[in-house]
Design a protein around this motif. Structure first.
Motif: not given
Length: 238
Positions: A167, A170, A192, A194, A197-200, A202-203, A206-207
């Motif tokens: 994290q 990132f 929430r 970001w 444009a990337q939601d933290v 979600v990232w 997903r990983h």
């Protein structure tokens, strides 16, 4: 010799025809045009024998007359005190009811977005801004930094510390944009965030570095990470 005579006769005829045409045009141009003034007068309508307006009526076919007769039906007069659908012959059975309550349209509350600088990563799924402000990311469960995971070979590895490191890498030193009423709150809030444009959230899900809550829309990302053995569900490797 005969051909020569024919040619001379043809030329003579053409010249004579042209002369006659020119002579006739000149006479017409010099002769004035006479008009009869009676032809230019507008006739009096009383002198014209015109038929009466109602005397001429188009003859309709029997089929059209029957159709028109069926289409014409008496219409009930509408009065302010008596009003109903015209198909009803009488309005005595109609009853006035109370007006319907106006529909209430739900309005979505306005969300305030703030830009926060230099966030720290005490755990994967949590952002800290100094000692008094923390954000717990929405829709996921933060991964304890002390969490230990078991690899496929049977060994263990510090997956919680690895998730926190991922994290931090990132985010790096970039600012985050979060949903918040302002930037002066105290304590911990759930929101929430970001990076661009990337939601933290979600990232991370997903990983595989956090587990999404079962009732959230990110649960599919956790299932995919588990099936692909990524992050917390894999071995000691980023």
């Amino acid at each position: 010799m005969r051909r020569l005579i024919t040619t001379i006769a043809g030329i003579t005829g053409v010249v004579l025809w042209a002369y006659l045409v020119t002579l006739g045009a000149g006479q017409l141009a010099n002769q004035p045009v006479e008009y009869d003034m009676q032809d230019l007068e507008v006739p009096d309508l009383d002198e014209l024998r015109l038929p009466e307006a109602g005397a001429i009526r188009p003859e309709a076919s029997p089929a059209l007359q029957s159709t028109t007769a069926e289409a014409v039906r008496p219409v009930r007069a509408i009065e302010p005190e008596i009003f109903g659908y015209p198909a009803f012959a009488a309005a005595s059975d109609l009853e006035r009811i109370e007006a319907r309550t106006p529909m209430q349209v739900a309005t979505r509350p306005t969300t305030t977005v703030v830009v926060l600088h230099r966030p720290a990563s005490p755990e994967a799924g949590i952002l800290a801004f100094g000692e008094q402000q923390r954000i717990r990311l929405r829709d996921i469960s933060a991964t304890d930094a002390e969490r230990i995971c078991r690899g496929s070979a049977g060994g263990t590895w510090p997956c919680g510390e690895m998730a926190k490191t991922q994290q931090r890498q990132f985010i790096r030193n970039r600012s985050v944009t979060c949903e918040a009423e302002g930037s002066e709150w105290q304590g911990e809030i759930v929101s929430r965030c970001w990076i661009g444009a990337q939601d933290v959230s979600v990232w991370l899900a997903r990983h595989g570095w956090v587990e999404a809550r079962e009732d959230s829309a990110l649960s599919n990302f956790t299932e995919m990470a588990r099936a692909e053995r990524r992050g917390l569900f894999g071995d000691d490797a980023p």
